[in-house]
Design a protein around this motif. Sequence first.
Motif, PDB file in Angstrom:
ATOM      1  N   GLY A 149      11.131   9.058   2.213  1.00 12.89           N
ATOM      2  CA  GLY A 149      11.182   9.616   0.870  1.00 12.89           C
ATOM      3  C   GLY A 149      10.355  10.872   0.717  1.00 12.89           C
ATOM      4  N   ASN A 150       9.320  10.989   1.537  1.00 19.04           N
ATOM      5  CA  ASN A 150       8.463  12.176   1.484  1.00 19.04           C
ATOM      6  C   ASN A 150       8.812  13.187   2.572  1.00 19.04           C
ATOM      7  N   GLU A 151       9.933  12.957   3.254  1.00 20.45           N
ATOM      8  CA  GLU A 151      10.475  13.857   4.274  1.00 20.45           C
ATOM      9  C   GLU A 151       9.490  14.099   5.410  1.00 20.45           C
ATOM     10  N   ARG A 152       8.747  13.064   5.756  1.00 16.37           N
ATOM     11  CA  ARG A 152       7.903  13.101   6.946  1.00 16.37           C
ATOM     12  C   ARG A 152       8.693  12.401   8.051  1.00 16.37           C
ATOM     13  N   TRP A 153       9.575  13.153   8.672  1.00 19.79           N
ATOM     14  CA  TRP A 153      10.625  12.571   9.510  1.00 19.79           C
ATOM     15  C   TRP A 153      10.072  11.906  10.766  1.00 19.79           C
ATOM     16  N   ARG A 154       9.160  12.530  11.445  1.00 15.72           N
ATOM     17  CA  ARG A 154       8.621  11.937  12.662  1.00 15.72           C
ATOM     18  C   ARG A 154       7.861  10.652  12.349  1.00 15.72           C
ATOM     19  N   THR A 155       7.125  10.672  11.267  1.00 20.61           N
ATOM     20  CA  THR A 155       6.395   9.467  10.870  1.00 20.61           C
ATOM     21  C   THR A 155       7.358   8.332  10.546  1.00 20.61           C
ATOM     22  N   ALA A 156       8.447   8.658   9.847  1.00 13.35           N
ATOM     23  CA  ALA A 156       9.447   7.644   9.511  1.00 13.35           C
ATOM     24  C   ALA A 156      10.043   7.026  10.770  1.00 13.35           C
ATOM     25  N   ALA A 195       8.503  -6.794   9.966  1.00 14.97           N
ATOM     26  CA  ALA A 195       9.525  -5.823   9.569  1.00 14.97           C
ATOM     27  C   ALA A 195       9.285  -5.307   8.157  1.00 14.97           C
ATOM     28  N   VAL A 196       8.842  -6.174   7.252  1.00 10.04           N
ATOM     29  CA  VAL A 196       8.596  -5.763   5.872  1.00 10.04           C
ATOM     30  C   VAL A 196       7.544  -4.659   5.830  1.00 10.04           C
ATOM     31  N   ALA A 197       6.451  -4.842   6.560  1.00 10.90           N
ATOM     32  CA  ALA A 197       5.401  -3.824   6.574  1.00 10.90           C
ATOM     33  C   ALA A 197       5.892  -2.526   7.217  1.00 10.90           C
ATOM     34  N   LEU A 198       6.576  -2.638   8.356  1.00 12.33           N
ATOM     35  CA  LEU A 198       7.077  -1.442   9.032  1.00 12.33           C
ATOM     36  C   LEU A 198       8.062  -0.680   8.164  1.00 12.33           C
ATOM     37  N   LEU A 199       8.944  -1.391   7.488  1.00  7.95           N
ATOM     38  CA  LEU A 199       9.932  -0.733   6.630  1.00  7.95           C
ATOM     39  C   LEU A 199       9.276  -0.063   5.433  1.00  7.95           C
ATOM     40  N   ALA A 200       8.247  -0.688   4.862  1.00  9.14           N
ATOM     41  CA  ALA A 200       7.574  -0.079   3.714  1.00  9.14           C
ATOM     42  C   ALA A 200       6.991   1.284   4.094  1.00  9.14           C
ATOM     43  N   PHE A 201       6.371   1.360   5.265  1.00  5.96           N
ATOM     44  CA  PHE A 201       5.808   2.639   5.706  1.00  5.96           C
ATOM     45  C   PHE A 201       6.903   3.628   6.095  1.00  5.96           C
ATOM     46  N   SER A 202       7.958   3.149   6.741  1.00  6.53           N
ATOM     47  CA  SER A 202       9.035   4.042   7.168  1.00  6.53           C
ATOM     48  C   SER A 202       9.796   4.601   5.973  1.00  6.53           C
ATOM     49  N   VAL A 203      10.123   3.756   5.006  1.00  4.36           N
ATOM     50  CA  VAL A 203      10.844   4.206   3.817  1.00  4.36           C
ATOM     51  C   VAL A 203      10.011   5.222   3.037  1.00  4.36           C
ATOM     52  N   THR A 204       8.727   4.959   2.916  1.00  9.29           N
ATOM     53  CA  THR A 204       7.844   5.904   2.225  1.00  9.29           C
ATOM     54  C   THR A 204       7.838   7.261   2.932  1.00  9.29           C
ATOM     55  N   VAL A 207       0.805  -1.223   0.000  1.00  8.35           N
ATOM     56  CA  VAL A 207       0.000   0.000   0.000  1.00  8.35           C
ATOM     57  C   VAL A 207       0.836   1.272   0.000  1.00  8.35           C
ATOM     58  N   PRO A 208       1.745   1.480   0.961  1.00  6.66           N
ATOM     59  CA  PRO A 208       2.466   2.758   0.958  1.00  6.66           C
ATOM     60  C   PRO A 208       3.341   2.956  -0.266  1.00  6.66           C
ATOM     61  N   LEU A 209       3.955   1.886  -0.772  1.00  5.24           N
ATOM     62  CA  LEU A 209       4.846   2.024  -1.920  1.00  5.24           C
ATOM     63  C   LEU A 209       4.077   2.348  -3.194  1.00  5.24           C
ATOM     64  N   SER A 210       2.944   1.660  -3.411  1.00  2.67           N
ATOM     65  CA  SER A 210       2.161   1.950  -4.619  1.00  2.67           C
ATOM     66  C   SER A 210       1.496   3.316  -4.528  1.00  2.67           C
ATOM     67  N   ARG A 211       1.078   3.711  -3.338  1.00  3.32           N
ATOM     68  CA  ARG A 211       0.495   5.045  -3.166  1.00  3.32           C
ATOM     69  C   ARG A 211       1.536   6.137  -3.442  1.00  3.32           C
ATOM     70  N   TRP A 212       2.731   5.928  -2.929  1.00  3.75           N
ATOM     71  CA  TRP A 212       3.823   6.877  -3.167  1.00  3.75           C
ATOM     72  C   TRP A 212       4.153   6.967  -4.651  1.00  3.75           C
ATOM     73  N   ALA A 213       4.191   5.817  -5.338  1.00  2.00           N
ATOM     74  CA  ALA A 213       4.471   5.814  -6.770  1.00  2.00           C
ATOM     75  C   ALA A 213       3.395   6.578  -7.539  1.00  2.00           C
ATOM     76  N   HIS A 214       2.148   6.439  -7.109  1.00  4.39           N
ATOM     77  CA  HIS A 214       1.064   7.183  -7.751  1.00  4.39           C
ATOM     78  C   HIS A 214       1.265   8.681  -7.578  1.00  4.39           C
ATOM     79  N   GLN A 215       1.628   9.076  -6.385  1.00  2.00           N
ATOM     80  CA  GLN A 215       1.873  10.488  -6.119  1.00  2.00           C
ATOM     81  C   GLN A 215       3.073  10.999  -6.905  1.00  2.00           C
ATOM     82  N   ALA A 216       4.066  10.128  -7.117  1.00  2.00           N
ATOM     83  CA  ALA A 216       5.269  10.544  -7.825  1.00  2.00           C
ATOM     84  C   ALA A 216       5.054  10.657  -9.320  1.00  2.00           C
ATOM     85  N   TYR A 217       4.306   9.704  -9.912  1.00  2.00           N
ATOM     86  CA  TYR A 217       4.181   9.750 -11.366  1.00  2.00           C
ATOM     87  C   TYR A 217       2.915   9.101 -11.904  1.00  2.00           C
ATOM     88  N   GLY A 218       1.887   8.962 -11.077  1.00  2.00           N
ATOM     89  CA  GLY A 218       0.609   8.543 -11.615  1.00  2.00           C
ATOM     90  C   GLY A 218       0.333   7.057 -11.555  1.00  2.00           C
TER      91      GLY A 218
END
Length: 478
Positions: free
Chosen positions: A172-179, A160-169, A118-129
């Motif tokens: 990348g979007n510079e939401r530091w506290r969320t990361a 860990a996979v789920a936590l990292l997907a949200f943290s990395v996203t 979810v977070p990775l595909s959502r981020w990709a949509h925001q980045a380029y559709g």
Amino acid sequence: MPRKPKRAPGTAAEVRSAPGPALPWGLAAGFFLVYAALSVRLHRRMLTYGYDLGIFEQAVRSYAAGHLPVSALKGPGFRLLGDHFSPVLATLAPFYRLFPSPLTLLAAQAALLAVSVVPLSRWAHQAYGRAAALVVGLGYGASWGIAAAVEFDFHEICFAVALLAFSVTALGNERWRTAAAWAMPLLLVKEDLGATVAVIGAYIAWRGPRRLGLATAAAGMAGTLLEVLVVIPAFNPEHTYAYTGVLTGEDGRSGILTRLLHLPLDLITPQPKATTLVLLLAPVAFMALRSPLTVLALPTLAWRFLSDTPAYWGTVYHYSAVLMPIVFGAFVHCLGRWAPGDSGHDRRTVRAALTISAATSLLLLPQFPLARLADRATWQTPPRAAAAHRLMDRIPDGAAVAASNRLVPQLTSRCTVTLFGFPGIPLTAEWIIVDAQDPMGFPLSAEDEARALREARAAGWHPVAEDGGYVLLRRPPS
């Protein structure tokens, strides 16, 4: 009234449009069904193992009973917090109380891995559709690292996979506290992940608020040191951390500093390490190397490639699953660098990267476990499985059983199970059930298991029944 000109895909206006929830969650739902189907079919075909599904079920069963995790498979009364520090498994206890079955663990793993899409595909949509969201979401969800984890039983790294997907996203979007917030629970997943938390903290300190980053890094390193040097030894019967040899060598003589000096060469030799690196980067068109987020993969790669254990180097098992959200997150991070521009060059660059990524993912898919869903044999339960269940049905609930590796997870939900013939674990079980026709050969060799069966017969365990190559024995009354 004049019509507005159509906007070309990938323009800044489209990039800024927020994706609806349907696409990311639709991909996640689809992958949940795929992962769960493969896991369940492997279990029904008796291709799951005591090492490791049985051990993890014994842990969750302990939590569900209201006490700290123990595993008879590791030894009599062995406290699992003395092996690895994974208290996150306690979160599965309520579900296991409702559905006491290894399938509960497999379904939970499928859900956690699927939600990481979810977070990775959502981020990709925001980045380029939408096109980027589909390529990233499908490529990540079907990636070989995730597929290998699905195939090999259940492991705590699914958290860990789920936590990292949200943290990395968030990074990348510079939401530091969320990361940082998504990263900190990694300390409860496994003791080595504190190093990854520390690198996330260092990244935040470099690119964002320094105080938050340094605090996160300090918490990550302190957490790992506390777990490895204090908590795990306190629960371990030998009062030590059993995996020190991962970095120091099995003989304990090769120091960490010496091994670090050889790190550049150790990253690419022997050949399975180089293959793993290439396959990590190929599905993202090697563009992940252009993002600083790739540095988050270094702790996991370091402990794996510095180890003397060949199983850690390659592409099988579950070890690469935690790397997948990092490399795909770095890929999206790179796409975002070109997305704000409306020039033809920007659009061509992104389209080329997405095309290469999609083509590579498709080429790799048949080589890895998800392709087993297209195999007719996956959907057919072998006749021998029915024979095994006929014998296991004769074992009463709550009995103490010593079983072959593939039979263990078929019994751990209702019996106290040990691995038959395992050295150092006394044979005190009332029942023995062994696959004498097709022994797995791990962790015991077929010869060792056959010898242990002969010794059990000689010691007085008498045969109750044999069916389909399986042998059921019972200890005579004392």
